[in-house]
Write an enzyme that holds these catalytic residues in place. Structure first.
Site, PDB file in Angstrom:
ATOM      1  CB  CYS A   1      -0.967  -0.012   1.178  1.00  0.00           C
ATOM      2  SG  CYS A   1      -0.240  -0.560   2.733  1.00  0.00           S
TER       3      CYS A   1
ATOM      4  CG  HIS B   1      -0.827   4.040   4.330  1.00  0.00           C
ATOM      5  ND1 HIS B   1      -1.552   3.736   5.457  1.00  0.00           N
ATOM      6  CD2 HIS B   1      -0.317   2.858   3.867  1.00  0.00           C
ATOM      7  CE1 HIS B   1      -1.482   2.436   5.686  1.00  0.00           C
ATOM      8  NE2 HIS B   1      -0.740   1.882   4.734  1.00  0.00           N
TER       9      HIS B   1
END
Length: 347
Positions: A147, A240
């Site tokens: 990710c 994130h």
């Protein structure tokens, strides 16, 4: 319609696959797999649903089966949300007969398995022919990176193509959903920050260079600039955040970087793929953006949002910026789905 299955359908990423595929115009969910304790149950009874959305009506009554090709039958594509150790054993069994679009890390760095971000390196899909020849499979495995790597590499791609990158330093602030629902105990993360995520820094440093590497038709030679990562878990549910510092061979201005980001489009945008964001990179001009809660869902969670683009005056020819990417959509399930859409379109 293409019949698809989801391996590891009850977990966090498996649920994202279901959410994103439930109304897909080309892919129809016909098989859901999980562990033996869930097999034989209706999906609604087998899964503890973690997402803000509701369990899609189309999957509630699907009977969950063991994660075995003999049980998950008549599927053309399977999306893998399996843990790495399980994926290493199970995915090759499925690849003998169907396409495996994997979010797991087990096969990512195998030399005959393409590691792909469709906007970055679609040409690496040509490795599939070698994989099938080497392994004697009728199907194949294609993987997406982890990710944090996906969000970073999408922003590096236009810069790498236009300018000479010397070094990249990245410090991540990663959401707890990246570790799964049970991954980080609440007492470990509330009022806290954990400055270590096992294996994450190595993945960012190796996968990024592989994705931007030169492909000669058979093998990938990684890019040669330096990447240094420091990864941290923070008390954010999804999204994130990454602070990126880049040293270039030549001098750049802020407008050079903004133009590079704004003009960037890849093959998914040219083909108008269903899950592709209109713009892979979206710039926010506010001085306090991007922020995960406000920007993670940009373009259905498939775009990476960038802000605070500025010169790094402490170092010659250096720039810095902050990005936010949705880790379980663009960084996981959505990435695998976009890979599958591209494969379905061009192969």
């Amino acid at each position: 319609m293409v019949n698809v299955g989801i391996l590891g359908a009850t977990g966090m990423v498996g649920q994202r696959f279901i959410e994103l595929l439930a109304d897909h115009p080309k892919f129809e969910i016909t098989a859901l797999t999980a562990s033996a304790r869930s097999a034989g149950k209706r999906y609604e009874d087998a899964a503890i649903w973690y997402l803000d959305s509701s369990v899609p009506e189309s999957v509630k009554d699907i009977t969950v089966v063991d994660t075995d090709p003999k049980e998950a039958k008549d599927v053309d594509i399977v999306f893998s949300a399996l843990p790495a150790d399980t994926a290493a054993i199970v995915e090759p069994k499925f690849a003998k007969s169907c396409v495996v679009a994997s979010n797991a890390s087990a096969m990512r760095m195998e030399p005959d398995v393409p590691l792909v971000i469709p906007e970055v390196n679609p040409e690496h899909l040509d490795i599939i022919e070698t994989q099938q020849k080497n392994r004697g499979w009728d199907g194949f495995i294609v993987t997406n990176p982890n990710c944090s790597t996906i969000a970073l590499t999408i922003t590096l791609k236009p810069l790498y193509d236009q300018f000479n990158i010397k070094r990249v330093y990245v410090s991540t602030m990663q959401a707890v959903s990246g570790a799964g629902y049970n991954g980080v105990p609440s007492m470990a993360i509330v009022d806290n920050l954990v400055p270590f995520i096992g294996g994450e820094e190595d993945k960012m440093e190796t996968e990024t260079l592989h994705l931007l590497g030169d492909f000669d038709g058979e093998t990938v030679t990684p890019a040669t600039f330096g990447v240094s990562a420091s990864c941290h878990r923070v008390a954010v549910v999804d999204g994130h955040t990454e602070a990126v510092f880049i040293e270039f061979e030549d001098n750049l201005e802020v407008e050079d970087m903004k133009n590079s980001f704004n003009e960037f489009k890849g093959l998914p945008q040219k083909l108008d793929l269903y899950s592709a964001p209109k713009n892979p990179i979206v710039i926010r001009e506010e001085e306090n953006r991007p922020q995960p809660r406000m920007d993670r869902n940009t373009d259905n969670g498939m775009a990476v949002t960038v802000g605070r683009i500025r010169k790094d005056v402490a170092f010659e020819n250096s720039m810095r910026y902050v990005l936010v990417g949705h880790n379980t959509i663009r960084g996981a399930a959505g990435a695998s789905i976009l890979n599958a859409e591209l494969i379905s379109e061009i192969m």
